[in-house]
Design a protein around this motif. Structure first.
Motif, PDB file in Angstrom:
ATOM      1  N   ARG A 132      -8.086  29.759  41.048  1.00  0.00           N
ATOM      2  CA  ARG A 132      -8.387  29.335  42.425  1.00  0.00           C
ATOM      3  C   ARG A 132      -8.199  30.529  43.355  1.00  0.00           C
ATOM      4  NH1 ARG A 132      -5.083  25.962  46.373  1.00  0.00           N
ATOM      5  NH2 ARG A 132      -6.667  25.079  47.719  1.00  0.00           N
TER       6      ARG A 132
ATOM      7  N   THR B 264       5.874  31.470  56.392  1.00  0.00           N
ATOM      8  CA  THR B 264       4.647  31.248  55.627  1.00  0.00           C
ATOM      9  C   THR B 264       3.440  31.189  56.544  1.00  0.00           C
ATOM     10  OG1 THR B 264       4.923  28.853  55.690  1.00  0.00           O
ATOM     11  CG2 THR B 264       5.786  30.025  53.771  1.00  0.00           C
TER      12      THR B 264
ATOM     13  N   ARG C 236      -1.882  33.218  55.798  1.00  0.00           N
ATOM     14  CA  ARG C 236      -2.930  32.198  55.761  1.00  0.00           C
ATOM     15  C   ARG C 236      -4.007  32.626  54.771  1.00  0.00           C
ATOM     16  NH1 ARG C 236      -5.810  32.213  60.658  1.00  0.00           N
ATOM     17  NH2 ARG C 236      -7.781  32.516  59.641  1.00  0.00           N
TER      18      ARG C 236
ATOM     19  N   GLU D 136      -7.680  31.187  53.014  1.00  0.00           N
ATOM     20  CA  GLU D 136      -8.765  30.207  53.047  1.00  0.00           C
ATOM     21  C   GLU D 136      -9.305  30.018  51.628  1.00  0.00           C
ATOM     22  OE1 GLU D 136      -9.934  28.463  55.629  1.00  0.00           O
ATOM     23  OE2 GLU D 136      -8.737  29.440  57.199  1.00  0.00           O
TER      24      GLU D 136
ATOM     25  N   GLU E  95     -13.154  24.795  48.815  1.00  0.00           N
ATOM     26  CA  GLU E  95     -12.916  23.530  48.125  1.00  0.00           C
ATOM     27  C   GLU E  95     -14.191  23.056  47.422  1.00  0.00           C
ATOM     28  OE1 GLU E  95      -9.847  22.114  47.885  1.00  0.00           O
ATOM     29  OE2 GLU E  95      -9.171  23.917  48.918  1.00  0.00           O
TER      30      GLU E  95
ATOM     31  N   CYS F 126     -10.656  25.488  53.312  1.00  0.00           N
ATOM     32  CA  CYS F 126      -9.418  24.826  53.734  1.00  0.00           C
ATOM     33  C   CYS F 126      -8.309  25.878  53.664  1.00  0.00           C
ATOM     34  CB  CYS F 126      -9.118  23.669  52.789  1.00  0.00           C
ATOM     35  SG  CYS F 126      -7.563  22.843  53.146  1.00  0.00           S
ATOM     36  N   HIS F 127      -7.535  26.011  54.733  1.00  0.00           N
ATOM     37  CA  HIS F 127      -6.502  27.043  54.694  1.00  0.00           C
ATOM     38  C   HIS F 127      -5.153  26.480  54.263  1.00  0.00           C
ATOM     39  CE1 HIS F 127      -5.282  25.698  58.763  1.00  0.00           C
ATOM     40  NE2 HIS F 127      -4.121  26.256  58.463  1.00  0.00           N
ATOM     41  N   GLU F 128      -4.392  27.368  53.632  1.00  0.00           N
ATOM     42  CA  GLU F 128      -3.033  27.064  53.204  1.00  0.00           C
ATOM     43  C   GLU F 128      -2.149  28.242  53.596  1.00  0.00           C
ATOM     44  OE1 GLU F 128      -2.895  26.073  49.027  1.00  0.00           O
ATOM     45  OE2 GLU F 128      -4.562  24.657  49.223  1.00  0.00           O
ATOM     46  N   HIS F 129      -0.837  28.040  53.551  1.00  0.00           N
ATOM     47  CA  HIS F 129       0.124  29.068  53.921  1.00  0.00           C
ATOM     48  C   HIS F 129       1.087  29.347  52.771  1.00  0.00           C
ATOM     49  CE1 HIS F 129      -1.065  28.943  58.156  1.00  0.00           C
ATOM     50  NE2 HIS F 129      -1.144  27.628  58.007  1.00  0.00           N
ATOM     51  N   PRO F 130       0.606  29.979  51.690  1.00  0.00           N
ATOM     52  CA  PRO F 130       1.516  30.274  50.574  1.00  0.00           C
ATOM     53  C   PRO F 130       2.439  31.442  50.923  1.00  0.00           C
ATOM     54  CG  PRO F 130      -0.634  31.191  50.137  1.00  0.00           C
ATOM     55  CD  PRO F 130      -0.755  30.424  51.423  1.00  0.00           C
TER      56      PRO F 130
END
Length: 191
Positions: A74, A103, A107, A109, A112, A118-122
């Motif tokens: 991913r 976190t 950011r 992106e 999907e 869709c953004h996430e904050h790993p």
């Protein structure tokens, strides 16, 4: 607790890219930061919200293709800071109200299956650089055969300000979504 060296703390981060960056930049965690990181990375003790903020600079810059360790298939586009100056300006603004490591400054992106980002904050210490496998020369393949790859590469180019267009990005995102709807599976790969 026995004193732990800067090198020992850096060696504990899961991300090779981050370890290499901290070593190359000669980043020095102070005694307090090393203790907080040791408690978290070795003893699995969750730092407190207040007074435990640690600055962990990372090598990833806006437009870089990355993946979260453990989710290698991913790939996403990093969208947080363009350079070190940008990182440290963001870090200075977030220190007062963020968790032990922010976190929000990482950011990413992700494209999907429905063709939307869709953004996430790993955490940055769980990211690695990603790239796509090259197609063997004897394999005939059109660009639309791997719309996932090209959508992410175009998104990366757009963030870098190079020669891509929103229309091309939209075309590949749409094609990726249609393939997922038709075949009910994902088409991503990583190198």
């Amino acid at each position: 607790m026995k004193a732990i060296t800067n090198e020992q703390i850096i060696a504990l981060f899961p991300s090779k890219a981050l370890r290499d960056y901290l070593i190359k930049s000669n980043w020095q965690f102070d005694d307090r930061d090393r203790e907080i990181l040791y408690r978290y990375l070795v003893l699995n003790e969750e730092p407190t919200y207040e007074h435990d903020y640690v600055t962990i600079p990372f090598p990833f810059r806006s437009g870089d293709l990355v993946y979260v360790i453990g989710e290698e298939d991913r790939i996403g586009v990093f969208c947080s800071c363009k350079d070190d100056k940008d990182f440290f300006e963001l870090d200075a603004r977030t220190k007062e109200f963020s968790d032990w490591t922010d976190t929000g400054s990482t950011r990413v992106e992700f494209l999907e299956p429905d063709g939307k980002f869709c953004h996430e904050h790993p955490y940055a210490y769980n990211l690695e650089y990603a790239s796509f496998q090259d197609v063997p020369i004897k394999t005939v393949q059109t660009i639309k055969d791997n719309s996932y790859k090209y959508a992410l590469e175009i998104a990366s180019e757009l963030i870098h300000g190079t020669n891509s267009s929103i229309e091309c990005l939209q075309m590949y995102c749409k094609d990726f979504a249609e393939k997922n709807t038709k075949n009910h599976k994902l088409f991503w790969r990583r190198k």
